[in-house]
Design a protein around this motif. Structure first.
Motif, short mmCIF file in Angstrom:
data_model
loop_
_atom_site.label_atom_id
_atom_site.label_comp_id
_atom_site.label_asym_id
_atom_site.label_seq_id
_atom_site.Cartn_x
_atom_site.Cartn_y
_atom_site.Cartn_z
N SER A 114 0.84 -1.19 0.00
CA SER A 114 0.00 0.00 0.00
C SER A 114 0.88 1.25 0.00
O SER A 114 2.06 1.23 0.31
CB SER A 114 -0.94 0.00 1.20
N LEU A 115 0.27 2.36 -0.31
CA LEU A 115 1.00 3.64 -0.37
C LEU A 115 1.61 4.01 0.98
O LEU A 115 2.79 4.40 1.05
CB LEU A 115 0.05 4.74 -0.85
N ALA A 116 0.85 3.85 2.04
CA ALA A 116 1.35 4.20 3.37
C ALA A 116 2.58 3.38 3.73
O ALA A 116 3.56 3.90 4.28
CB ALA A 116 0.26 4.00 4.42
N SER A 117 2.56 2.12 3.40
CA SER A 117 3.69 1.23 3.67
C SER A 117 4.93 1.66 2.89
O SER A 117 6.04 1.66 3.41
CB SER A 117 3.31 -0.21 3.34
N GLU A 118 4.73 2.03 1.62
CA GLU A 118 5.86 2.48 0.81
C GLU A 118 6.46 3.78 1.35
O GLU A 118 7.69 3.95 1.37
CB GLU A 118 5.43 2.68 -0.64
N LEU A 119 5.60 4.69 1.81
CA LEU A 119 6.09 5.95 2.39
C LEU A 119 6.95 5.67 3.63
O LEU A 119 8.01 6.26 3.80
CB LEU A 119 4.92 6.86 2.77
N VAL A 120 6.49 4.77 4.46
CA VAL A 120 7.24 4.42 5.68
C VAL A 120 8.57 3.75 5.32
O VAL A 120 9.60 4.06 5.92
CB VAL A 120 6.39 3.52 6.61
N ASP A 121 8.55 2.88 4.33
CA ASP A 121 9.79 2.22 3.90
C ASP A 121 10.83 3.24 3.45
O ASP A 121 12.02 3.15 3.82
CB ASP A 121 9.52 1.22 2.77
N VAL A 122 10.42 4.22 2.66
CA VAL A 122 11.35 5.25 2.19
C VAL A 122 11.87 6.07 3.36
O VAL A 122 13.05 6.37 3.45
CB VAL A 122 10.69 6.15 1.12
N GLN A 123 10.98 6.41 4.29
CA GLN A 123 11.41 7.17 5.46
C GLN A 123 12.44 6.38 6.27
O GLN A 123 13.41 6.97 6.78
CB GLN A 123 10.20 7.52 6.32
N HIS A 124 12.26 5.09 6.38
CA HIS A 124 13.24 4.27 7.10
C HIS A 124 14.57 4.24 6.36
O HIS A 124 15.64 4.24 6.99
CB HIS A 124 12.71 2.85 7.30
N ASP A 125 14.53 4.26 5.03
CA ASP A 125 15.77 4.30 4.25
C ASP A 125 16.53 5.61 4.47
O ASP A 125 17.75 5.65 4.30
CB ASP A 125 15.47 4.15 2.75
N PHE A 126 15.82 6.65 4.86
CA PHE A 126 16.43 7.96 5.08
C PHE A 126 16.33 8.37 6.55
O PHE A 126 16.22 9.56 6.86
CB PHE A 126 15.77 9.01 4.18
N GLU A 127 16.40 7.39 7.45
CA GLU A 127 16.23 7.69 8.88
C GLU A 127 17.28 8.64 9.42
O GLU A 127 17.06 9.30 10.44
CB GLU A 127 16.22 6.40 9.70
N HIS A 128 18.40 8.77 8.72
CA HIS A 128 19.45 9.69 9.17
C HIS A 128 19.08 11.16 8.93
O HIS A 128 19.72 12.05 9.49
CB HIS A 128 20.77 9.35 8.47
N VAL A 129 18.04 11.44 8.11
CA VAL A 129 17.60 12.82 7.91
C VAL A 129 16.16 13.06 8.38
O VAL A 129 15.78 14.20 8.64
CB VAL A 129 17.73 13.28 6.43
N VAL A 130 15.35 12.01 8.50
CA VAL A 130 13.96 12.18 8.93
C VAL A 130 13.91 12.41 10.44
O VAL A 130 14.40 11.60 11.22
CB VAL A 130 13.09 10.96 8.54
N VAL A 131 13.32 13.55 10.83
CA VAL A 131 13.21 13.91 12.24
C VAL A 131 11.83 13.52 12.79
O VAL A 131 11.72 12.96 13.88
CB VAL A 131 13.43 15.43 12.43
N ALA A 132 10.78 13.79 12.01
CA ALA A 132 9.41 13.51 12.46
C ALA A 132 8.47 13.48 11.27
O ALA A 132 8.79 14.02 10.20
CB ALA A 132 8.95 14.59 13.46
N VAL A 143 12.57 17.05 8.09
CA VAL A 143 13.91 16.49 7.92
C VAL A 143 14.97 17.50 8.33
O VAL A 143 14.72 18.70 8.40
CB VAL A 143 14.14 16.05 6.46
N LYS A 144 16.15 16.98 8.59
CA LYS A 144 17.29 17.83 8.93
C LYS A 144 18.53 17.15 8.36
O LYS A 144 18.76 15.96 8.60
CB LYS A 144 17.43 17.95 10.45
N GLY A 145 19.28 17.88 7.58
CA GLY A 145 20.48 17.30 7.00
C GLY A 145 20.96 18.08 5.81
O GLY A 145 20.51 19.19 5.54
N LYS A 146 21.88 17.49 5.10
CA LYS A 146 22.44 18.13 3.91
C LYS A 146 21.40 18.19 2.81
O LYS A 146 20.62 17.25 2.61
CB LYS A 146 23.67 17.36 3.45
N ALA A 147 21.40 19.30 2.07
CA ALA A 147 20.42 19.52 1.01
C ALA A 147 20.43 18.37 0.00
O ALA A 147 19.36 17.94 -0.45
CB ALA A 147 20.68 20.85 0.31
N SER A 148 21.58 17.87 -0.33
CA SER A 148 21.67 16.79 -1.32
C SER A 148 20.96 15.53 -0.84
O SER A 148 20.30 14.85 -1.63
CB SER A 148 23.13 16.49 -1.67
N GLU A 149 21.07 15.22 0.45
CA GLU A 149 20.40 14.04 1.00
C GLU A 149 18.88 14.24 1.05
O GLU A 149 18.12 13.32 0.75
CB GLU A 149 20.94 13.72 2.39
#
Length: 71
Positions: free
Chosen positions: A1-19, A36-42
């Protein structure tokens, strides 16, 4: 589902996702805000990945800076 895919991507970028925040707009539409918080490129890589998800209606990025360099 869409919600699951969104969560998966957020987990892949857990180093920049704050909330995240999920809001129900109506029976068929929700709004997902990702802070998010981090380098613009990320952050731009995250947005590119999110935009590639089938079923996502809109995606936009707002960026700001504190003027300090992110380490």
């Amino acid at each position: 589902s869409l919600a699951s895919e969104l969560v998966d991507v957020q987990h892949d970028f857990e180093h920049v996702v704050v909330a995240t925040q999920h809001a129900h707009l109506d029976h068929d539409n929700c709004l997902e805000s990702i802070i998010v918080k981090g380098k613009a490129s990320e952050v731009e890589q995250l947005v590119k990945k999110l935009k590639s998800i089938k079923g996502l209606k809109h995606a936009s990025l707002m960026m700001t800076t504190t003027g300090k360099e992110v380490q």
